[in-house]
Design a protein around this motif. Structure first.
Motif, PDB file in Angstrom:
ATOM      1  N   PRO A 481      44.336  35.220  67.524  1.00 53.65           N
ATOM      2  CA  PRO A 481      44.107  34.031  68.431  1.00 53.65           C
ATOM      3  C   PRO A 481      45.404  33.482  68.797  1.00 53.65           C
ATOM      4  CG  PRO A 481      42.936  33.693  66.390  1.00 53.65           C
ATOM      5  CD  PRO A 481      43.532  34.939  66.354  1.00 53.65           C
ATOM      6  N   ARG A 482      45.323  32.311  69.559  1.00 57.24           N
ATOM      7  CA  ARG A 482      46.382  31.320  69.620  1.00 57.24           C
ATOM      8  C   ARG A 482      46.188  30.538  68.502  1.00 57.24           C
ATOM      9  NH1 ARG A 482      44.958  30.266  75.898  1.00 57.24           N
ATOM     10  NH2 ARG A 482      42.719  30.173  74.769  1.00 57.24           N
ATOM     11  N   ILE A 483      47.489  29.855  68.191  1.00 58.55           N
ATOM     12  CA  ILE A 483      47.367  29.019  67.154  1.00 58.55           C
ATOM     13  C   ILE A 483      48.440  27.989  67.166  1.00 58.55           C
ATOM     14  CG2 ILE A 483      48.661  30.377  65.372  1.00 58.55           C
ATOM     15  CD1 ILE A 483      47.108  29.303  63.209  1.00 58.55           C
ATOM     16  N   GLN A 484      48.104  26.867  66.678  1.00 55.00           N
ATOM     17  CA  GLN A 484      49.218  25.821  66.712  1.00 55.00           C
ATOM     18  C   GLN A 484      49.280  25.168  65.358  1.00 55.00           C
ATOM     19  OE1 GLN A 484      49.583  22.797  69.747  1.00 55.00           O
ATOM     20  NE2 GLN A 484      50.454  21.322  68.376  1.00 55.00           N
ATOM     21  N   VAL A 549      46.793  44.295  74.493  1.00 53.76           N
ATOM     22  CA  VAL A 549      47.112  43.131  75.400  1.00 53.76           C
ATOM     23  C   VAL A 549      47.143  41.854  74.959  1.00 53.76           C
ATOM     24  CG1 VAL A 549      44.524  42.999  76.558  1.00 53.76           C
ATOM     25  CG2 VAL A 549      46.524  42.857  78.055  1.00 53.76           C
ATOM     26  N   SER A 550      47.742  40.797  75.658  1.00 57.95           N
ATOM     27  CA  SER A 550      47.689  39.702  75.287  1.00 57.95           C
ATOM     28  C   SER A 550      47.358  38.717  76.309  1.00 57.95           C
ATOM     29  CB  SER A 550      49.217  39.036  74.762  1.00 57.95           C
ATOM     30  OG  SER A 550      49.693  40.212  73.770  1.00 57.95           O
ATOM     31  N   GLY A 551      47.410  37.454  76.078  1.00 56.82           N
ATOM     32  CA  GLY A 551      47.209  36.564  77.077  1.00 56.82           C
ATOM     33  C   GLY A 551      45.853  36.385  77.380  1.00 56.82           C
ATOM     34  N   PHE A 552      44.884  36.105  76.624  1.00 52.46           N
ATOM     35  CA  PHE A 552      43.180  36.227  76.922  1.00 52.46           C
ATOM     36  C   PHE A 552      43.209  34.432  77.289  1.00 52.46           C
ATOM     37  CE2 PHE A 552      43.381  39.831  74.778  1.00 52.46           C
ATOM     38  CZ  PHE A 552      42.740  40.539  75.295  1.00 52.46           C
ATOM     39  N   ASN A 561      38.390  43.477  78.367  1.00 50.15           N
ATOM     40  CA  ASN A 561      37.852  43.082  79.674  1.00 50.15           C
ATOM     41  C   ASN A 561      37.656  41.480  79.933  1.00 50.15           C
ATOM     42  OD1 ASN A 561      38.157  45.657  80.594  1.00 50.15           O
ATOM     43  ND2 ASN A 561      36.033  45.805  80.806  1.00 50.15           N
ATOM     44  N   ALA A 562      37.916  41.101  78.701  1.00 48.01           N
ATOM     45  CA  ALA A 562      37.665  39.322  78.598  1.00 48.01           C
ATOM     46  C   ALA A 562      39.056  38.744  79.375  1.00 48.01           C
ATOM     47  CB  ALA A 562      37.478  39.086  77.317  1.00 48.01           C
ATOM     48  N   GLY A 563      39.773  39.590  79.976  1.00 52.58           N
ATOM     49  CA  GLY A 563      40.821  38.892  80.647  1.00 52.58           C
ATOM     50  C   GLY A 563      42.286  38.806  80.294  1.00 52.58           C
ATOM     51  N   GLY A 564      42.804  39.553  79.413  1.00 52.84           N
ATOM     52  CA  GLY A 564      44.095  39.528  78.685  1.00 52.84           C
ATOM     53  C   GLY A 564      44.806  40.108  79.906  1.00 52.84           C
TER      54      GLY A 564
END
Lengths: 1024, 516
Positions: A481-484, A549-552, A561-564
Motif C-alpha cells: 500500500p501507500r505509506i507515509q 500494476v501500481s497506482g490504485f 480490476n480495482a483501478g491500478g
C-alpha cells in the motif's frame, strides 16, 4: 510385632486357600535349548508377571487353568495353560517374519537378508507426533550418512537441506525423492506430506541401491511410502497436538546508550580528529536519562519483534480392507504462526487416499493420491520480509536502538532525534511495521496421483504398467500500500505514493509412464533368480505468468480490476523437460548364502540437447554382492552371532540437476531502451555463454558393508565404508574473465570430487512385555570431502568467502588468518604492511603474512574453515512401561565451521550498524582487548578466521512422554486407544555458539535468517 | 488372451520415444541459430548495447549504492562522496583495496557493453548479402563503433592499461593480457573515425537517442583533447569545427537544462536515455535524493563552490558583491543552478516546501540534475527517475574547442567561445572582466570555465588527469574544512582504478597495475 507377623501369615494362608494358587517354575530357551534371560512370563488377563533370570529360570504363582504367556523380543509368543504340573519349560521359536523383514528398494521390495546395497529404512507407527512442520525433518537423528541443515525458522521456509554422504556436486545436492513411486526433483512434496501418513522412509545410499534410478540418483535417493489399509481392520485414527514455538537463541545487541557512545567512537576512529559525532553530548544525556523518549528511546528490537508462536496439527484417518481390497483415507491440517511478530502464517491441508484391489486373479489395481493445499499469508514481500539481506532479522542490526518502536503520537518509529544532524542517523524500516505492512498470499495446490495395473502373466512373470501425474498450481499475490512515514512531530520522513499489486501464477506438471516386467524363479531350490526390466518416459512442463500494476485509487481493494493504472508490467515463461529411461536388474542368490545383483539404466534427457552433438544418453551400471556368512555350515555352531553378512558394491550414477537448454547459445530478450520522446525499443544480448558439450555428471561409488545381529537378534550392527568419486561435475561457477562481456557462464562438465566416509549404527531392543525399551545410535565419519579436479584449464573459484580449490573441501572458507590485535604503533610498524593502508593503527586486527612476502594482501588469503561437518552423530532411546512411554532423539554435528559476519558481528564498518553486546569489550586505548578490534578501524571486516567459529552441536531433537489411558476405561467410550502426550522439538542444544543457532546455511550472512525455533507440544492420539 | 497381452507388452517395450521428442530448446530465449536473420535482429542487438549504458556503474549512477560515472566528480575536488563505501570516498582516502566492489562493477559494466558492441560489429559484417540496405548496415555499424569507443574511452581514463577486445570471444580466447593505454586509444580513434563517416548528421525525432555524426565527432574531439592532439585532420580544432556546423545550440535556461525539460534540446549531442513509466522501467538513480538532505551521498566541496565567480565575473575574494554571510547571493547563476546554499528550498512538493539547513559535512548540497519533486511520471524524488544523463553537450564542445584554441595560441577565438558559454548565463565576457590576456592566462580561463560549467557531469576526473592536476585536486579537497574526510594522494594509485582482484584471480594473463 508378633501380632503383625501372625496377621500376615493369616493373610497368606487365606489368600492361597481362596485362589488355590501354586508356585510354578521353569526354563525359557530358544529352539537350540539356550536359555533366554529376561524373557517375559505373564498370566493372561491379569497384570501379574515376571521375567526369567540369567539362566532362563522363572517362578510365578498361578491358578490351574490360567494361561501363561511367554514372550521374548524377536521370538514368537507362546501360550501355556497351567495344568497339574508345577514345571513348564518353554521353547520359543524365532520370529522368522522379523528376519524376513521386507525392505523397500528401487522399483520393488526385497527381503532384508538378501539386500546387498547400502540402504536404511525407518518405519513409522500408527501415530507420529513429532511436531515437524516439514516431513523432511523426520530424517533428523534417524539415518546415518544423512546431513540435514535448516537455515530459517520462518513458516514455509523452514525446510532443511538434505545431503547424503557428503556433497558430491557443485550444484543441487538434494537427493531424488520418490513418494509412492512418483519422482520429485525437490523437497516440496516430501516436506508437505503429512507426517502421520508416512509408513516408512528408506534412504538408498550406495550406487548399487540407487543405480536403478540412474541419471538422477547421484545424490542418493529417498523412498517414501505412505500408509495403506490393512485387511480386516476398520480403524479411525485421530491425532492432534498443540504447540508453542520459540526461538532457540535470541541475539543480544547493544542498548541505546552503549550504541550511541560506540557509534560515536566508531566515527572518531574512522574519521580522525575532525569527526562529526552522530550523537551530541546533550543527545547522549537524553538517551541516558530517557528524557526525550520519542527522539531517543532504548528499544530492544529483538525482543520487541520475536514472540512465542503457536502450531496446531490435526490428522484424521479411516482405513480398512477385505481379502481383496484395502483402503486408507486421511485428512490433515497444520497451522503455524511465525516467531517474528507479524501477520505471517502458514496453513496446510492434506488429503491422501490409498486404494488397492485384486480385481481378478491375474489383475491387481492400485491407486495412490497424495495432495496438499498450502497457504501462506504475510506482509508484503512474503519470505523476503523476514530472511536475508533485506529482511526483518537483518534489521536487528541495521536499526538503531535509539529509535522507538512507536512514537508517543502512536505512529511507528522510523528515525531518532539525530536524523537531521550533519552526521545524520539513518532511518529504519521499523521491523514491526515491516511484518504487518501490506499483504502477501501464496497458495500451492499439489496433487500427486498414480494409477497402477499389475498383470500376473504366470506364476513367475508379472507386468506392471502405471501412469502418474504430479500437478502443482502455485498462485501468489503481493500488495504494497501507500505509506507515509512521519517523525515524532508528524513531519514527513519518507513516503511512497505508489501502491503496487503483483500477482503470479505457475502451473507445473510432471507426467510419468512406467512399464515394468518382473520375473522370479528358483532352480533346484539352490538358485534363486529374479529379473526386472523397465521403461519409462517422463514429461515435465512449467508455465508461469506474472503481472504488476501500481497506482490504485484506494488501499482497501487489492485486485487488478480495482483501478491500478500506473506501470503495468507482465512477464511469463515456460520450460519443458523430457526423460526417457530403460532399466533392468538381475538378482541372484545361491542357497541364501551368496547374493549378487546387477543394475543398469540408460537415460536420455532433454537437458543435454545441443546442436550437432549427441550427449543425450547416459548409461549407469552397478553391481553388488553379498555373503551371508552366518548361513555357512561352519557358522552354525557360533551361537552368539545370529546373522552376519558382508556386502560390497560398485556402481555409477548420474546427476542431471542443471539448468535447461545449456547446450544452445541464446539471446536474453529482457532488455529495452528509450528513443525520441517516449519510444521504447526492445533489445537483446547474450547474457550467458552456452556449453554445447553439456553432458551428465557422474558419480562412481564403492561401498563395503557388514551387517551383524547378536544376542538373539536383539543387537543389530550395521557398518559401511564408502568412497564416492564424482566427475564431470557441472562447474557453473567457472571463473571467466568478465572482459568477455558476461559474468555468467553456462556450466561445463569439468570438475571432480571425492567423498569418503564410514558409517556405524547399532540398535538394541530389550525388555519384557511390561517394560520394553530400545536404544539406538549411529555415527558417520565423513573422512574426506575434497575437490579433486577442476578440469583442463579450470581455475579455482573464489567467491566472497569461499573457495573451490583442489585438495580442499567444497566451498571451504577462504580468507585471512587473524592473529590477535595490534596493541601499539610500534607493533603496527614492525608488522608487514596491511593492504597498503596507511591508517592501520592499534586496535586493528593483525593478519598473518601467509605467503611471507612482507605485505598483507590478497595473496595472504588461505583456507580458514570447513563448512562441511566431519561427524554426524545420532542417538535415540525409547521405553514403555505399562501405560507410560517415553522417547527421545539426539542429533548432532561435529567438526563444522561457520562464518558469522551477517548480523552484528562486524565492528561497525558502515554508517548504521548496531552490534552484538559483546562489543562493549572492544579494543580501546583504555581497554586494550586482545580479542576484539576497535570500532570503525581499518580492514577489520575482511573475511578472516576472526569470524570463524566451530559450530558443532548436539541437540535434543525430539522428546516425547505419553500415557495411554487403560483400555477398561476407554472401551466404555468405544475407543480402542486413547493416549495423551507431551513433547518437544529442539528442546536442548549443546554448543559453543552464542547469539545464533549453531545450525545454519553456509556463507557469511546466514545469520540474517529467522532464528530456528523450539516447540513444546501437548497432544492426543485416539483410535476408534 | 495371455499371448495378446504379452505381444502387447513387447510392442510397448520396443517403442520408446525418438530423439526428436527428447531434444528441446528454450521456450523463452532466442537461440543463436535462429538469430541474425533479419534487419530487426540487428537493431535488437544494437539496442542491447545501448541498454548496457544504463548500468548502475556506468551512467545510471546511484543514490545509496556503488557509484558510476554520474558520481565520479567525487574523484578529485568537486564533490565529497559522503557514503565512502560507494567507491570514490575510499578511493580518495587511499583505503581502497583491489577487491573493491564499486570499481569492479565499473569494469564489468564497461566490458559487458563492449562485448555487446563487438557482437553487433561482427555479425553485421557477416550478414548475408542483401539482407540489410547498405545505409542501414553503415548506420548500425557506426553506432556500434561509437558505443564501443565511448566504453573504451572510459576504460582508458579509469583503468589505463587494460585488455583491448574487439572481437567476439569464445571462452578459451577470453584469457587475454592487458593492452597498453596507447593501443586502446589508437583503437578508439580508429573506431571513431569510421563511425563519424558512417553516421548520419541528423535523425528523425522519434530516433533521438541513437548516436549521430555529431556525437562521434564530439567524442573524437574529447579523446584527442585527452591526448593533446589539437591540430591536423583529426585534431580537436578540425573535429569541433565540423560539429559547429551541425546545428547544435545552447539551451537558454542553464538550470532547466538539467531536468527532463532539457533532454531533447539542441544542446544535447549525446545522452544516455532513461524513462521510468508505465511502459518501461529503464530508470536512473543519479538524480534521486533523500528527503532529509539533498543527495546525501555526493556533496559539493567548498573549494568548488568558492570557485564560482560573483555575478560581476570576479572571484569571490575580489568581488565587492560577495557576502560571505550569504554566499549564494550575487553569484554566477550556474552556482545557484548547481548548488544548494543554506536556506534554499530543495523539495517543492512537500508541505511546506523543505528548506536546506546546511546539514551536510561540506555545508552544501548538490542541485544540478537533482529532482525537487515527483516527476511527471509520478516517480518520487528518492525513487528511480527518468532524467537523461548528458554524455556530451554542446557547451562542452565549445569549451573543448576553446581549450584547443588557447593551447595553440589563438587567444581571441578562444575567448569568444568562452563568452558564448558565459553569455547564456549572463556572465560578463572575458574582455570585460579579465581584459586582454596572454595564452597561459587564457588556458587557465578555459579550465576554470570548464569546471563551473560542467561540474557534476562526470568529467572532472578526466580533466584533472589530462591537466596533470590530480594531486593538486587532492590537496584542495584535503584543505577544505570537511570533517570526516581525509583525501590522501598516493601517487599513481590515486590516478587509476585497480584491475578487479577477481579478474586477476581468474585470468592468469592479467597483471595488476604496478601502482596497485
Amino acid at each position: 510385632m508378633k501380632q503383625i507377623n501372625k496377621f500376615f501369615v493369616f493373610l497368606l494362608f487365606v489368600g492361597s486357600a481362596m485362589f488355590a494358587q501354586k508356585q510354578i517354575s521353569g526354563t525359557v530357551t530358544d529352539s537350540d535349548g539356550l536359555p533366554l534371560p529376561s524373557a517375559s512370563v505373564t498370566i493372561e488377563g491379569t497384570t501379574k508377571g515376571t521375567t526369567t533370570d540369567f539362566d532362563g529360570l522363572y517362578n510365578i504363582s498361578a491358578n490351574e487353568g490360567e494361561v501363561l504367556v511367554v514372550s521374548y523380543v524377536g521370538f514368537l509368543n507362546q501360550r501355556v495353560t497351567v495344568g497339574s504340573a508345577n514345571t513348564y519349560n518353554v521353547k520359543l521359536a524365532i520370529d522368522e517374519s522379523e528376519l524376513d523383514e521386507i525392505v523397500v528398494v528401487g522399483y520393488g521390495t526385497q527381503k532384508k537378508r538378501n539386500v546387498t546395497g547400502a540402504l536404511e529404512t525407518v518405519k513409522f507407527g500408527e501415530e507420529l507426533n513429532q511436531p515437524v512442520t516439514n516431513s523432511g525433518q523426520l530424517l533428523y537423528g534417524r539415518f546415518s550418512g544423512v546431513q540435514l541443515t535448516q537455515s530459517s525458522g520462518n513458516p514455509g521456509a523452514d525446510g532443511s537441506s538434505i545431503v547424503i554422504r557428503g556433497i558430491g556436486t557443485f550444484g543441487n545436492t538434494t537427493p531424488l525423492i520418490i513418494i509412492d513411486n512418483i519422482q520429485y526433483d525437490d523437497l516440496q512434496a516430501f516436506n508437505n506430506l503429512a507426517p502421520q501418513d508416512i509408513a516408512n522412509i528408506t534412504v538408498l545410499k550406495d550406487a548399487s541401491a540407487s543405480a536403478i534410478y540412474g541419471a538422477r540418483a547421484a545424490n542418493g535417493v529417498i523412498l517414501v511410502e505412505t500408509k495403506k489399509g490393512k485387511e480386516g481392520q476398520f480403524q479411525v485414527n485421530y491425532n492432534t497436538y498443540y504447540g508453542s514455538q520459540e526461538a532457540t537463541v535470541v541475539p543480544d545487541y547493544l542498548g541505546a546508550l552503549d550504541y550511541a557512545n560506540l557509534i560515536n567512537e566508531k566515527f572518531e576512529n574512522q574519521d580522525g580528529p575532525g569527526f562529526i559525532p552522530r550523537y551530541s553530548e546533550e543527545q547522549i544525556e537524553a538517551i541516558r536519562t530517557g528524557s526525550m523518549p520519542d527522539q531517543f528511546a532504548d528499544t530492544d528490537w529483538t525482543n520487541a519483534v520475536l514472540q512465542a508462536a503457536t502450531v496446531v496439527n490435526h490428522n484424521l484417518s479411516i482405513s480398512g480392507g477385505s481379502k481383496k481390497s484395502s483402503y486408507r483415507f486421511s485428512l490433515g491440517y497444520i497451522g503455524q504462526d511465525a516467531i517474528v511478530k507479524s501477520k505471517f502464517r502458514n496453513d496446510r491441508y492434506n488429503m491422501s487416499f490409498n486404494f488397492d484391489s485384486q480385481v481378478k486373479d491375474w489383475l491387481r489395481f492400485s491407486s495412490v493420491t497424495n495432495s496438499f493445499w498450502r497457504r501462506i499469508e504475510g506482509p508484503s514481500g512474503g519470505q523476503n520480509a523476514f530472511d536475508g539481506d533485506n529482511g526483518i532479522i537483518f534489521n536487528f542490526q541495521r536499526t538503531a536502538p535509539t529509535i522507538p518502536l512507536f512514537y508517543s503520537n502512536g505512529e511507528y518509529g522510523f528515525v531518532d532525534g539525530a536524523y537531521l544532524g550533519a552526521n545524520a542517523s539513518l532511518p529504519t524500516q521499523n521491523p514491526l511495521l515491516r511484518g504487518n505492512f501490506g499483504n502477501f498470499e501464496n497458495d500451492i495446490v499439489n496433487i500427486s496421483q498414480r494409477v497402477g495395473l499389475e498383470f500376473k502373466l504366470s506364476d513367475k512373470l508379472t507386468f506392471e504398467t502405471s501412469g502418474s501425474a504430479n500437478i502443482i498450481y502455485n498462485n501468489s499475490s503481493n500488495y504494497s500500500p501507500r505509506i507515509q512515514r512521519n517523525d515524532w512531530e508528524g513531519r514527513e520522513v519518507s513516503r511512497s505514493d505508489l501502491n503496487t499489486l503483483s500477482n503470479g501464477t505457475n502451473f507445473e506438471y510432471r507426467l510419468l509412464q512406467e512399464n515394468i516386467l518382473r520375473y522370479n524363479t528358483d532352480i533346484n531350490e539352490d538358485h534363486s533368480i529374479s529379473l526386472l526390466a523397465g521403461h519409462s518416459i517422463m514429461y515435465y512442463r512449467t508455465d508461469n505468468f506474472s503481472a504488476q500494476v501500481s497506482g490504485f485509487p484506494s488501499d482497501i481493494l487489492e485486485e487488478f480490476n480495482a483501478g491500478g493504472i500506473i506501470e503495468p508490467a507482465v512477464g511469463g515463461g515456460a520450460a519443458e523437460e523430457v526423460l526417457q529411461s530403460f532399466f533392468g536388474r538381475v538378482n541372484y542368490n545361491f542357497q541364501g548364502k551368496y547374493l549378487a545383483e546387477f543394475n543398469i539404466r540408460r537415460d536420455g534427457s532433454s537437458k543435454f540437447s545441443a546442436p550437432g552433438l549427441d550427449n543425450l544418453y547416459g548409461v549407469f551400471p552397478s553391481a553388488s554382492a553379498g555373503w551371508n556368512i552366518s548361513e555357512e555350515d561352519f557358522m552354525q555352531k557360533v551361537d552368539f552371532i545370529n546373522n552376519l553378512k558382508l556386502r560390497a558394491s560398485w556402481g555409477l550414477s548420474g546427476n542431471d540437476r542443471t539448468g535447461n537448454y545449456i547446450g544452445y547459445q541464446t539471446y536474453n530478450p529482457g532488455l529495452d531502451y528509450l528513443l525520441g520522446e517516449d519510444t521504447v525499443v526492445s533489445g537483446v544480448a547474450i547474457t550467458a555463454i552456452a556449453n554445447p558439450f553439456i553432458r551428465w555428471e557422474e558419480t562412481e561409488q564403492y561401498n563395503i558393508g557388514l551387517d551383524i545381529s547378536l544376542i538373539k537378534n536383539r543387537l543389530e550392527i550395521v557398518m559401511d565404508y564408502f568412497e564416492r568419486n564424482s566427475k564431470d561435475i557441472l562447474y557453473d561457477n567457472f571463473p571467466i574473465p568478465n572482459t568477455i562481456g558476461v559474468t555468467n557462464l553456462r556450466a561445463r562438465n569439468s570438475a571432480s570430487m571425492n567423498n569418503t566416509g564410514f558409517e556405524f549404527g547399532a540398535n538394541f531392543r530389550g525388555g519384557t512385555e511390561e517394560f520394553r525399551y530400545s536404544l539406538g545410535g549411529n555415527f558417520t565419519k565423513l573422512i574426506n570431502n575434497e575437490v579433486t579436479g577442476l578440469g583442463e584449464g579450470g581455475e579455482e573459484t573464489i567467491s566472497n568467502q569461499d573457495i573451490i580449490r583442489i585438495g580442499q573441501p567444497f566451498g571451504a572458507y577462504f580468507g585471512y588468518v587473524a592473529d590477535g590485535i595490534f596493541q601499539d604503533f610500534a607493533e603496527v610498524a614492525n608488522h608487514p604492511n596491511q593492504f597498503e593502508n596507511p591508517n592501520t593503527a592499534p586496535g586493528d586486527i593483525r593478519y598473518v603474512d601467509v605467503n611471507d612476502d612482507g605485505v598483507i594482501d590478497q595473496d595472504d588469503r588461505t583456507v580458514i574453515g570447513n563448512p562441511n561437518p566431519q561427524w554426524l552423530v545420532n542417538f535415540n532411546a525409547s521405553a514403555e512401561y505399562k501405560n507410560f512411554d517415553i522417547s527421545f532423539l539426539f542429533q548432532g554435528v561435529f567438526g563444522v565451521d561457520r562464518l558469522f559476519m551477517g548480523n552484528g558481528n562486524l565492528p561497525m564498518p558502515d554508517d548504521r550498524s548496531n552490534v552484538l553486546d559483546y562489543w562493549v569489550n572492544r579494543w580501546t586505548p583504555e581497554n586494550p582487548s586482545a580479542t576484539l578490534p576497535r570500532l570503525g578501524g581499518q580492514n577489520n571486516s575482511e573475511v578472516s578466521s576472526f569470524y570463524i567459529e566451530d559450530a558443532s552441536y548436539l541437540r535434543l531433537k525430539n522428546f516425547e512422554i505419553g500415557y495411554s489411558i487403560p483400555k477398561k476405561i476407554i472401551s466404555k467410550y468405544k475407543f480402542s486407544k486413547f493416549r495423551v502426550y507431551a513433547g518437544g522439538q529442539n528442546l536442548l542444544t549443546f554448543t559453543d555458539i552464542e547469539n545464533f543457532d549453531p545450525e545454519g546455511a553456509r556463507g557469511r550472512f546466514s545469520n540474517r535468517n529467522v532464528p530456528l525455533y523450539r516447540i513444546i507440544t501437548v497432544g492426543i492420539n485416539a483410535k476408534f | 488372451m495371455k499371448k495378446i497381452i504379452v505381444a502387447g507388452l513387447i510392442v510397448l517395450f520396443t517403442i520408446g520415444c525418438n530423439d526428436d521428442y527428447i531434444n528441446r530448446t528454450s521456450l523463452t530465449q532466442i537461440a543463436d541459430i535462429d538469430f541474425w536473420q533479419t534487419e530487426e535482429d540487428a537493431f535488437l542487438a544494437l539496442n542491447g548495447v545501448y541498454a548496457a549504458l544504463q548500468g548502475r556503474s556506468l551512467y545510471s549512477g546511484n543514490l545509496n549504492g556503488w557509484q558510476g560515472i554520474p558520481g565520479f566528480d567525487n574523484l578529485g575536488d568537486n564533490a565529497f562522496n559522503q557514503f565512502k563505501w560507494e567507491g570514490p570516498g575510499i578511493f580518495m582516502e587511499g583505503t581502497m583495496t583491489t577487491d573493491n566492489g564499486p570499481t569492479g562493477a565499473v569494469w564489468n559494466d564497461l566490458y559487458r557493453g563492449i562485448a555487446r558492441a563487438n557482437l553487433v560489429i561482427e555479425n553485421v559484417n557477416e550478414l548475408p548479402e542483401g539482407l540489410l540496405e547498405e545505409s542501414a548496415k553503415n548506420d548500425i555499424l557506426g553506432q556500434a563503433l561509437f558505443l564501443r569507443a565511448l566504453l573504451y574511452f572510459n576504460v582508458a581514463i579509469y583503468y589505463e592499461d587494460a585488455p583491448l577486445i574487439t572481437q567476439l570471444q569464445d571462452l578459451d580466447e577470453a584469457f587475454v593480457p592487458k593492452n597498453s593505454f596507447e593501443e586502446i586509444m589508437a583503437q578508439i580513434k580508429e573506431d571513431l573515425e569510421t563511425a563519424s563517416n558512417a553516421l548520419p548528421n541528423t535523425r528523425p525525432a522519434n530516433q533521438f537517442g541513437y548516436a549521430t555524426r555529431g556525437a562521434a565527432l564530439s567524442l573524437f574531439a574529447r579523446v584527442q583533447l585527452y591526448d593533446g592532439v589539437y591540430t591536423g585532420e583529426n585534431g580537436v580544432l578540425n573535429l569541433t569545427e565540423q560539429v559547429l556546423g551541425l546545428g547544435y545550440s545552447l539551451y537558454p535556461n542553464y538550470g532547466e537544462l538539467f531536468s527532463e525539460a532539457g533532454e531533447l534540446s539542441q544542446e544535447i549531442v549525446f545522452s544516455v536515455r532513461y524513462l521510468r513509466d508505465a511502459n518501461t522501467s529503464n530508470g536512473e538513480v543519479f538524480s534521486g535524493t533523500f528527503l532529509g538532505s539533498p543527495k546525501a551521498d555526493q556533496r559539493p566541496m567548498p573549494n568548488l563552490v568558492n570557485d564560482y565567480y560573483a555575478s560581476d565575473g570576479l572571484p569571490i575574494n575580489e568581488s565587492p558583491l560577495y557576502d560571505s554571510t550569504n554566499p549564494g547571493e550575487n553569484r554566477d547563476p550556474r552556482a545557484n543552478a548547481s548548488i544548494y546554499f543554506n536556506g534554499d528550498i530543495y523539495l517543492t512538493d512537500t508541505e511546506p516546501p523543505r528548506v536546506f539547513t546546511g546539514n551536510s559535512p561540506t555545508g552544501f548540497g548538490q542541485r544540478k540534475y537533482i529532482r525537487q519533486a515527483a516527476d511527471s511520471e509520478g516517480n518520487q524524488v528518492f525513487a528511480e527517475g527518468s532524467q537523461d544523463f548528458y554524455v556530451i553537450r554542446y557547451a562542452d564542445v565549445l569549451l573543448m574547442r576553446a581549450e584547443a584554441l588557447a593551447e595553440t595560441g589563438d587567444v581571441s577565438s578562444a575567448a569568444s567561445l568562452v563568452n558564448q558559454v558565459r553569455a547564456r548565463v549572463n556572465m560578463p565576457s572575458v574582455e570585460d572582466v579579465e581584459g586582454s590576456v596572454g595564452q597561459q592566462a587564457m588556458v587557465q580561463i578555459v579550465r576554470h570555465e570548464r569546471r563551473v560549467e560542467l561540474a557534476f557531469e562526470g568529467l572532472r576526473f578526466m580533466d584533472l588527469k589530462r591537466w596533470g592536476e590530480v594531486q593538486q585536486a587532492f590537496m584542495r579537497a584535503a584543505n577544505d574544512p570537511v570533517g570526516p574526510y581525509n583525501p590522501n594522494y598516493l601517487g599513481g594509485r590515486s590516478e587509476v582504478f585497480p584491475i578487479p582482484q577477481s579478474e586477476i584471480d581468474v585470468n592468469p594473463q592479467l597483471v595488476q597495475h604496478p601502482e596497485w
